[in-house]
Design an enzyme around this catalytic site. Structure first.
Site, PDB file in Angstrom:
ATOM      1  N   ASP A 172     -24.052 -18.904 -18.034  1.00  0.00           N
ATOM      2  CA  ASP A 172     -23.526 -17.631 -17.564  1.00  0.00           C
ATOM      3  C   ASP A 172     -22.248 -17.196 -18.291  1.00  0.00           C
ATOM      4  OD1 ASP A 172     -23.342 -15.424 -15.786  1.00  0.00           O
ATOM      5  OD2 ASP A 172     -22.032 -16.554 -14.444  1.00  0.00           O
ATOM      6  N   GLU A 449     -23.604 -28.646 -14.128  1.00  0.00           N
ATOM      7  CA  GLU A 449     -24.813 -28.265 -13.419  1.00  0.00           C
ATOM      8  C   GLU A 449     -26.111 -28.638 -14.114  1.00  0.00           C
ATOM      9  OE1 GLU A 449     -24.403 -24.160 -12.176  1.00  0.00           O
ATOM     10  OE2 GLU A 449     -22.957 -24.762 -10.654  1.00  0.00           O
ATOM     11  N   TYR A 505     -21.467 -22.284  -3.596  1.00  0.00           N
ATOM     12  CA  TYR A 505     -21.421 -20.827  -3.405  1.00  0.00           C
ATOM     13  C   TYR A 505     -21.952 -20.388  -2.044  1.00  0.00           C
ATOM     14  CZ  TYR A 505     -19.892 -20.502  -8.199  1.00  0.00           C
ATOM     15  OH  TYR A 505     -19.146 -20.614  -9.349  1.00  0.00           O
ATOM     16  N   GLU A 543     -16.036 -25.533  -8.543  1.00  0.00           N
ATOM     17  CA  GLU A 543     -16.360 -24.103  -8.491  1.00  0.00           C
ATOM     18  C   GLU A 543     -16.574 -23.680  -7.052  1.00  0.00           C
ATOM     19  OE1 GLU A 543     -19.534 -22.581 -11.012  1.00  0.00           O
ATOM     20  OE2 GLU A 543     -18.860 -23.806 -12.697  1.00  0.00           O
TER      21      GLU A 543
HETATM   22  C1  EVA Z   1     -21.367 -18.089 -11.227  1.00  0.00           C
HETATM   23  N1  EVA Z   1     -21.830 -20.440 -11.181  1.00  0.00           N
HETATM   24  O1  EVA Z   1     -22.466 -17.909 -10.744  1.00  0.00           O
HETATM   25  C2  EVA Z   1     -21.032 -19.459 -11.847  1.00  0.00           C
HETATM   26  C3  EVA Z   1     -21.304 -19.527 -13.328  1.00  0.00           C
HETATM   27  C4  EVA Z   1     -20.987 -20.931 -13.817  1.00  0.00           C
HETATM   28  O2  EVA Z   1     -20.555 -18.550 -14.008  1.00  0.00           O
HETATM   29  C5  EVA Z   1     -22.151 -21.605 -11.733  1.00  0.00           C
HETATM   30  O3  EVA Z   1     -21.427 -23.215 -13.359  1.00  0.00           O
HETATM   31  O4  EVA Z   1     -22.698 -22.415 -11.022  1.00  0.00           O
HETATM   32  C6  EVA Z   1     -21.898 -21.922 -13.154  1.00  0.00           C
HETATM   33  O5  EVA Z   1     -21.099 -21.025 -15.197  1.00  0.00           O
HETATM   34  O6  EVA Z   1     -20.513 -17.229 -11.230  1.00  0.00           O
END
Ligand code: EVA
Length: 632
Positions: A172, A449, A505, A543
């Site tokens: 990404d 990942e 997330y 993250e």
């Molecule tokens: C995202 N999520 O969705 C981020 C990506 C990133 O930019 C991830 O490790 O899981 C990735 O590169 O914003």
């Protein structure tokens, strides 16, 4: 391909010379791959005012107004002249590239002098035999930015109906390419310090520094006998910041050690009443290595280094034996116009913002950054998780078509796995060689990942993780950043990590917006499952983040608004604070950054706490308050 030589950062010393070749270079796209055939190795087409000029260092992509140039995939060429002083005769002359993304072949005065695979690590090429002294010489670089299943990072190259190539990354961020970091012309003595490695032990008020120095002689093969007969010795002097000598040691080659260690010399010295390198409170000693033959100085090299120890004990990350809690970001090398090109100005601004917000760490997601970033982190006392460009080892992540067609194969069962592993181990070796002496580097992140839910990943992981342990004299903790589906009951690989790093997330890709309470419940359920495993290891979040449009305000919040980003981050803070094995939080991302275009990205990824122009979103003030109130 030429022999890859020393990784040491170019430096002027009593015995070494360097000149930066940054500035405007000639440039040419080569979509038809005709460069070699047409003799571009001897110089690019278009002389004088007809030449296209481009700045180095920079990505080539964002200068142009034509889309096929911005998106260009394939071969591209750079050229410039350089002058070699006559005084350099008798020493070795190298061209040193900070990075060329993703690969390069280099020609000097028309002669192939070597190349490099991998776009985020430096390489030096010995050009002594190809140059003319006291004259103008020419360097031509043939670059290429295509991705494949076995490249780091991984992706695909697609052919459009027009025959044009297009990049399909499995990751990404925009596939920026070009000469991204500085290029140097370097002169080094024939018999020279090739490399050195430091590690530390604390004894009361003192530090014991163990050092290894590797010496090479490019003119004559350096045998054990010669080392002793030539009375070669290395003196290490360690200076305080004020310039006073703190400690000194000298070592000769002895029959016994040479037989065991080859041309590597090992020694120890004691720095009394040591000033330790601490988080956001750095102290740098100057380590100066001098190589003598009898009494005459043969080579000299110095660098500023911090003295500290790093280890993981139970659920703690210990710096100098004291627990640290990581606060900071996953970053990118990414800015307007120059893309992934290094800019000292952008770097300075980023450090100022990270200090302002109360951060103490960052991850070099998703590739090793320019060397100047680590030098600055050493200086500013930031803790760095140094990551390999091992990203995209999960075909479905960006390649939605393949996932939708159900064609997914476990990534480490592909026929390309063997060459992927070879490239991976190579990058690992280069990264550790380059970064091993930085006090700021406290952890290696060996992948981002990857696919870990199939058994096939285990063997692959074992090889990468074991190699990292072998290569790093300081034995820093190793980790990898885990994707949403790498869960306590699905992931086969988490036990390889010394520190468990989660990318999560909940509240964005899963149960976002008004459903955030459900997201929190799911998140806590996962954390409870980890707790139940009793791993006795530190967990960090590498993250967590929500896309946020800097122009959007909404009360009550909606996803993409600044208000929602704060609510999202606050939910995470509460969860982190409920589990005592959580030892760090790094928000995704420090700043908005460029990605491929698509239905999930509005001119890039907007999860930045700062905009791409490095101005704060509201969440920056939220994080500042939290991080300033948390202990280190
Ligand atoms: C995202 N999520 O969705 C981020 C990506 C990133 O930019 C991830 O490790 O899981 C990735 O590169 O914003």
């Amino acid at each position: 391909m030429g022999k890859l030589v020393s990784m040491l950062y170019p430096k002027m010393t009593a015995t070494r010379r360097e000149e930066k070749l940054d500035g405007m270079w000639k440039f040419c796209f080569d979509p038809e791959e005709k460069g070699e055939q047409e003799g571009w190795t001897n110089g690019l087409p278009g002389r004088g005012a007809k030449a296209e000029l481009l700045p180095v260092p920079a990505s080539f992509c964002d200068f142009f107004t034509e889309k096929e140039k911005r998106e260009f995939t394939g071969d591209f060429w750079y050229e410039r002249d350089f002058f070699v002083p006559g005084e350099w005769k008798g020493s070795r002359v190298y061209l040193r590239f900070g990075s060329v993304t993703h690969r390069a072949a280099v020609f000097v005065n028309g002669r192939a002098v070597g190349g490099h695979e991998g776009g985020f690590l430096p390489f030096s090429l010995d050009i002594t035999e190809a140059i003319r002294y006291n004259e103008t010489n020419q360097v031509v670089v043939k670059g290429n930015n295509e991705l494949a299943d076995d490249t780091l990072p991984a992706g695909q190259t697609k052919i459009l109906p027009s025959g044009r190539k297009m990049t399909k990354p499995y990751f990404d961020f925009f596939n920026y390419a070009g000469i991204h970091r500085s290029v140097w012309l370097v002169s080094v003595p024939n018999c020279a310090i090739e490399d050195y490695t430091l590690s530390y032990r604390l004894e009361g008020e003192d530090a014991v520094v163990s050092y290894e120095v590797e010496v090479t002689d490019t003119a004559n093969e350096l045998t054990a006998g010669k080392l002793i007969a030539n009375k070669l010795r290395v003196k290490l002097s360690v200076y305080e910041e004020e310039g006073d000598l703190a400690a000194e040691g000298e070592a000769f080659w002895k029959e016994e050690t040479i037989r065991k260690e080859g041309t590597i010399l090992k020694g120890e010295l004691r720095v009394p009443a040591v000033h330790l390198w601490r988080v956001r409170n750095a102290y740098l000693y100057r380590f100066c290595f001098r190589l003598y033959e009898g009494d005459s100085l043969v080579d000299e090299y110095w660098e500023d280094q911090g003295i500290r120890t790093i280890e993981v004990k139970g659920c703690e990350i210990l710096l100098n034996g004291e627990p640290v809690y990581l606060k900071g970001f996953g970053k990118h090398e990414d800015s307007d116009i120059i893309g992934k090109g290094f800019s000292a100005g952008v770097m300075k601004r980023d450090f100022e913002l990270m200090k302002w917000i109360g951060a103490n760490s960052f991850r070099t997601s998703h590739y090793p950054y320019s060397e100047e970033m680590y030098q600055m982190a050493d200086q500013e006392g930031f803790l760095v998780i140094d990551e390999l460009p091992a990203v995209g080892f999960m075909e479905s992540l960006q390649n939605f078509d393949i996932a939708a067609l159900g064609k997914m194969v476990p990534y480490f069962l592909k026929p390309t796995t063997e060459s992927l592993l070879a490239n991976h181990l190579n990058a690992l070796e280069e990264m550790i060689k380059r970064d091993k002496n930085h006090a700021c580097v406290i952890m290696w992140s060996l992948m981002n990942e990857p696919e870990t839910t199939s058994e096939a990943a285990v063997d692959y992981f074992a090889k990468v993780f074991e190699r990292a342990r072998e290569l790093d004299v300081q034995k820093r903790p190793r980790t990898f950043a885990m994707l949403a589906n790498s869960l306590p009951d699905t992931c086969h690989c988490y036990s390889f990590s010394d520190v468990i790093s989660l990318n999560r997330y909940y509240g964005w890709y899963i149960a976002g917006g008004y459903e955030i309470e459900e997201a929190e419940a799911m998140f806590r359920k996962e954390m409870d499952a980890w707790a139940a495993k009793g791993l006795n290891k530190p967990f960090i979040f590498t993250e967590y983040g929500a896309d946020t449009y800097a122009s959007e305000h909404k009360l009550p919040s909606v996803m993409w608004s600044q208000e929602y980003q704060k609510e999202y981050l606050d939910m995470y803070s509460k969860v982190f604070d409920s589990y005592d094995f959580v030892k760090g939080e790094q928000v995704w991302n420090f700043a908005d950054f460029q990605t491929v275009e698509g239905i999930k990205r509005v001119d890039g990824n907007k999860k930045g706490v700062f905009t791409r122009q490095r101005q704060p979103k509201d969440s920056a003030f939220y994080l500042k308050e939290r991080w300033e109130s948390l202990e280190q």
